[in-house]
Motif scaffolding. Structure first.
Motif, PDB file in Angstrom:
ATOM      1  N   HIS A 172       0.956  -1.000   0.150  1.00  0.00           N
ATOM      2  CA  HIS A 172      -0.003  -0.030  -0.077  1.00  0.00           C
ATOM      3  C   HIS A 172       0.915   1.329   0.091  1.00  0.00           C
ATOM      4  N   MET A 173       2.034   1.189   0.617  1.00  0.00           N
ATOM      5  CA  MET A 173       2.720   2.163   0.678  1.00  0.00           C
ATOM      6  C   MET A 173       3.310   2.605  -0.525  1.00  0.00           C
ATOM      7  N   ALA A 174       3.752   1.555  -1.255  1.00  0.00           N
ATOM      8  CA  ALA A 174       4.249   1.761  -2.675  1.00  0.00           C
ATOM      9  C   ALA A 174       3.256   2.617  -3.528  1.00  0.00           C
ATOM     10  N   LYS A 175       2.022   2.055  -3.450  1.00  0.00           N
ATOM     11  CA  LYS A 175       0.883   2.815  -4.125  1.00  0.00           C
ATOM     12  C   LYS A 175       0.833   4.176  -3.732  1.00  0.00           C
ATOM     13  N   MET A 176       0.719   4.429  -2.408  1.00  0.00           N
ATOM     14  CA  MET A 176       0.784   5.812  -1.900  1.00  0.00           C
ATOM     15  C   MET A 176       1.898   6.734  -2.605  1.00  0.00           C
ATOM     16  N   ILE A 177       3.170   6.267  -2.558  1.00  0.00           N
ATOM     17  CA  ILE A 177       4.274   6.843  -3.057  1.00  0.00           C
ATOM     18  C   ILE A 177       3.865   7.086  -4.502  1.00  0.00           C
ATOM     19  N   ARG A 178       3.753   6.272  -5.342  1.00  0.00           N
ATOM     20  CA  ARG A 178       3.370   6.464  -6.941  1.00  0.00           C
ATOM     21  C   ARG A 178       2.308   7.514  -7.133  1.00  0.00           C
ATOM     22  N   GLU A 179       1.222   7.271  -6.337  1.00  0.00           N
ATOM     23  CA  GLU A 179       0.252   8.304  -6.707  1.00  0.00           C
ATOM     24  C   GLU A 179       0.361   9.707  -5.862  1.00  0.00           C
ATOM     25  N   GLU A 180       0.897   9.870  -4.755  1.00  0.00           N
ATOM     26  CA  GLU A 180       0.962  11.111  -3.923  1.00  0.00           C
ATOM     27  C   GLU A 180       2.338  11.718  -4.023  1.00  0.00           C
ATOM     28  N   ILE A 181       3.407  11.141  -4.167  1.00  0.00           N
ATOM     29  CA  ILE A 181       4.611  11.672  -4.410  1.00  0.00           C
ATOM     30  C   ILE A 181       5.117  11.985  -5.788  1.00  0.00           C
ATOM     31  N   THR A 182       5.368  10.759  -6.422  1.00  0.00           N
ATOM     32  CA  THR A 182       5.843  10.824  -7.663  1.00  0.00           C
ATOM     33  C   THR A 182       4.861  11.545  -8.525  1.00  0.00           C
ATOM     34  N   GLY A 183       3.544  11.331  -8.375  1.00  0.00           N
ATOM     35  CA  GLY A 183       2.554  12.075  -9.122  1.00  0.00           C
ATOM     36  C   GLY A 183       2.599  13.327  -9.069  1.00  0.00           C
ATOM     37  N   ASN A 184       2.954  13.731  -8.018  1.00  0.00           N
ATOM     38  CA  ASN A 184       3.104  15.533  -7.543  1.00  0.00           C
ATOM     39  C   ASN A 184       4.535  16.065  -7.502  1.00  0.00           C
ATOM     40  N   LEU A 185       5.453  15.213  -8.168  1.00  0.00           N
ATOM     41  CA  LEU A 185       6.741  15.768  -7.808  1.00  0.00           C
ATOM     42  C   LEU A 185       7.285  16.974  -8.246  1.00  0.00           C
ATOM     43  N   SER A 186       6.407  17.558  -9.427  1.00  0.00           N
ATOM     44  CA  SER A 186       6.640  18.933  -9.726  1.00  0.00           C
ATOM     45  C   SER A 186       6.072  19.765  -8.451  1.00  0.00           C
ATOM     46  N   LEU A 187       5.074  19.519  -7.787  1.00  0.00           N
ATOM     47  CA  LEU A 187       4.548  20.447  -6.728  1.00  0.00           C
ATOM     48  C   LEU A 187       5.570  20.418  -5.722  1.00  0.00           C
ATOM     49  N   TYR A 188       6.243  19.085  -5.331  1.00  0.00           N
ATOM     50  CA  TYR A 188       7.094  19.176  -4.226  1.00  0.00           C
ATOM     51  C   TYR A 188       8.466  19.852  -4.695  1.00  0.00           C
ATOM     52  N   THR A 189       8.882  19.900  -5.830  1.00  0.00           N
ATOM     53  CA  THR A 189      10.090  20.383  -6.070  1.00  0.00           C
ATOM     54  C   THR A 189      10.622  21.690  -5.451  1.00  0.00           C
ATOM     55  N   GLY A 190       9.784  22.664  -5.479  1.00  0.00           N
ATOM     56  CA  GLY A 190      10.181  24.014  -4.876  1.00  0.00           C
ATOM     57  C   GLY A 190      10.350  23.871  -3.406  1.00  0.00           C
ATOM     58  N   ARG A 191       9.506  23.281  -2.694  1.00  0.00           N
ATOM     59  CA  ARG A 191       9.577  22.907  -1.334  1.00  0.00           C
ATOM     60  C   ARG A 191      10.911  21.950  -0.914  1.00  0.00           C
ATOM     61  N   MET A 192      11.137  21.231  -1.741  1.00  0.00           N
ATOM     62  CA  MET A 192      12.370  20.322  -1.378  1.00  0.00           C
ATOM     63  C   MET A 192      13.631  21.317  -1.518  1.00  0.00           C
ATOM     64  N   GLN A 193      13.551  22.163  -2.433  1.00  0.00           N
ATOM     65  CA  GLN A 193      14.774  23.122  -2.486  1.00  0.00           C
ATOM     66  C   GLN A 193      14.811  24.110  -1.498  1.00  0.00           C
ATOM     67  N   GLU A 194      13.645  24.590  -1.117  1.00  0.00           N
ATOM     68  CA  GLU A 194      13.677  25.573   0.043  1.00  0.00           C
ATOM     69  C   GLU A 194      14.227  25.000   1.263  1.00  0.00           C
ATOM     70  N   GLN A 195      13.709  23.785   1.549  1.00  0.00           N
ATOM     71  CA  GLN A 195      14.183  22.944   2.653  1.00  0.00           C
ATOM     72  C   GLN A 195      15.596  22.576   2.594  1.00  0.00           C
ATOM     73  N   LEU A 196      15.964  22.239   1.582  1.00  0.00           N
ATOM     74  CA  LEU A 196      17.528  21.715   1.494  1.00  0.00           C
ATOM     75  C   LEU A 196      18.174  23.086   1.801  1.00  0.00           C
ATOM     76  N   VAL A 197      18.081  23.984   1.208  1.00  0.00           N
ATOM     77  CA  VAL A 197      18.795  25.282   1.451  1.00  0.00           C
ATOM     78  C   VAL A 197      18.886  25.587   3.118  1.00  0.00           C
ATOM     79  N   ILE A 198      17.864  25.472   3.583  1.00  0.00           N
ATOM     80  CA  ILE A 198      17.705  25.686   5.125  1.00  0.00           C
ATOM     81  C   ILE A 198      18.692  24.697   5.728  1.00  0.00           C
ATOM     82  N   SER A 199      18.642  23.673   5.332  1.00  0.00           N
ATOM     83  CA  SER A 199      19.609  22.648   5.923  1.00  0.00           C
ATOM     84  C   SER A 199      20.913  22.766   5.653  1.00  0.00           C
TER      85      SER A 199
END
Length: 501
Positions: free
Chosen positions: A123-150
């Motif tokens: 089920h987790m694999a299904k969630m990752i495919r649909e929620e994360i990989t499917g929305n990767l373009s939407l998460y990209t900016g947030r990842m960048q911002e958080q990585l810069v903070i780190s």
């Protein structure tokens, strides 16, 4: 030379005891099995070579005994599957189980009893495919911002050169921040103790991976029983971290449920994993109880461990590979500087996709920094017969011989050499799986999180390379470390120095 009767008696008794143990522990093979590699020391078998010399030893065995062969390690027979047999195992998903094999070395079913360890991975694999990989373009900016903070927090100003020596542990702290943002959302992940919790969960569960199963010489189950004994008496390496997550999750989840009730169709769901689970049948809730919080936090702990631990390992390996190869610095830096200028410092998914040299470098780093063998499976059928007509029995543990795929003739006459632009020249991205690149598994159980992981690593490397001159403290390529057939990043220093703007 004179021997007393007592001495002779002790010798005879000792001989009988050793003989009996050897007879009891002698490997029992069924008919038509892969060849058993000969060994000299009874009971110990191939354990010493397996633990201390896996790379060279496996290579010799492959040369002399073929694509599949058996070893006697920690008093049990294991099968090593080369590149041909590995393809069969990945395809025969009903005949082999990764989850059942992992329980022997990573007994998460004791640490996370409500979700029984990794049993919910489908089920987790299904969630990752649909929620994360499917929305990767939407998460990209947030990842960048958080990585810069780190990066600013963990490395920061390096006008005077700074040496970082903590390897994977250090990068777990950097990766924990963007993963917290994606998994528990922007509001909760702003808290520093939540970020620390993500890094601590990866570390706390990773403890089990570095404990050699020496008690398996008596019986394979004894190691697991002894290792998990403190857990069954109440100790849990991540209890404090689970409680931290529960404390922050409760008010946020309660508010979301209330907002849904009041707003109805006007409710705008936040983009994060906890919102996905809150609405998912079998995982959601109408009332946030203590039991529900404990359950959902165990679900998240699985996800945290898989994402932070693995991604930190790959980025640590990539940084050591980059730091030790000055011939690549200018070329890869120029690509990052060009993309940074194009996007004005704000990456979108299309900019990450254009990091083709960095992507190719990442693929090669993962290939050459990979485990000798791993992705273990347990045979679930009464017996399984490979295409080479060898047969293994039920419950046999099989190791995928990864180096047999990573280092073959496809990669030229010197397959162990580092070829940074192999992927670029052959148009093979770092996320693509094939029979010569099993870094993320294969078949229907291939890691669905690889797209997030590679993008996250590329964004992090992009920012690091733009901001710092990076080199190894020794000025050389640092040797990777081995724990049996598993590879760890070096523990030597990496030097960071600010680039002059």
């Amino acid at each position: 030379m004179y021997f007393s009767f007592e001495t002779i008696q002790t010798f005879v008794v000792g001989f009988i005891v050793v003989y009996v143990i050897h007879w009891i522990k002698k490997p029992r093979l069924s008919e038509n099995e892969p060849p058993m590699v000969p060994y000299k020391i009874p009971i110990i078998g191939h354990t010493i070579d397996f633990v201390f010399n896996a790379d060279t030893f496996f290579s010799k065995c492959r040369k002399h005994y073929g694509d599949t062969f058996n070893l006697y390690v920690f008093s049990q027979v294991i099968t090593i599957a080369g590149s041909e047999a590995s393809q069969e195992i990945f395809k025969a998903s009903d005949s082999f189980s990764l989850n059942e094999a992992v329980k022997d070395i990573l007994p998460l079913h004791h640490v996370l009893p409500r979700v029984n360890g990794f049993d919910g991975t489908q089920h987790m694999a299904k969630m990752i495919r649909e929620e994360i990989t499917g929305n990767l373009s939407l998460y990209t900016g947030r990842m960048q911002e958080q990585l810069v903070i780190s990066i600013n927090k963990e490395i920061g100003d390096c006008s005077d050169p700074k040496v970082i020596t903590s390897g994977q542990k250090f990068f777990s702290k950097i990766i924990a921040r963007p993963m917290a943002n994606i998994i528990v959302g922007e509001e909760i992940s702003k808290h520093e103790d939540v970020v620390n919790t993500f890094a601590n969960i990866a570390k706390g569960l990773g403890i089990f991976l570095v404990l050699p199963p020496f008690l398996s010489f008596i019986h394979p189950k004894i190691h697991q029983q002894v290792v998990t004994l403190p857990i069954r008496f109440g100790w849990n390496p991540i209890r404090k971290d689970i409680n931290t997550l529960k404390n922050y999750l409760r008010p946020v989840l309660e508010k979301r449920l209330k907002d849904k009730e009041i707003l109805g169709d006007k409710y705008k769901p936040p983009l994060d994993i906890i919102e996905f689970y809150l609405n998912e049948p079998g995982y959601g809730a109408k009332v946030i109880t203590d039991e529900y919080l404990s359950y959902i936090c165990e679900v998240l702990a699985q996800l945290i461990f898989g994402s932070v631990h693995t991604t930190a390992r790959h980025i640590a390996g990539a940084l050591y590979d980059f730091a030790g190869r000055p011939e690549l610095w200018d070329d890869i830096y120029e690509e990052q500087a060009k993309i940074d200028k194009e996007c004005n410092g704000v990456l979108a998914i299309e900019h990450v996709d254009r990091m083709v040299k960095l992507d190719s470098f990442m693929r090669e780093s993962i290939r050459t920094f990979g485990d000798v063998a791993g992705i273990i499976h347990r045979c679930m059928e009464d017996s399984y017969t490979f295409k080479n007509n060898t047969t293994i029995p039920k419950d046999r543990i099989v190791y995928i011989y990864l180096n047999d795929s990573y280092y073959n003739k496809v990669y030229g006459p010197e397959p162990r050499s580092f070829q940074p632009y192999y992927g670029l020249n052959n148009k093979i991205p770092a996320t693509k799986i094939d029979k010569n690149y099993y870094a993320f598994g294969a078949g229907k159980h291939a890691c669905p999180g690889r797209f997030l992981a590679i993008n996250e690593i590329k964004i992090c490397m992009h920012k690091l390379i733009l901001n710092y001159h990076i080199k190894t403290e020794s000025g050389k390529i640092n040797e990777k470390r081995y724990v049996g057939p598993f590879v760890l990043p070096p523990s030597t220093g990496i030097v960071f120095e600010d680039r002059k703007k």
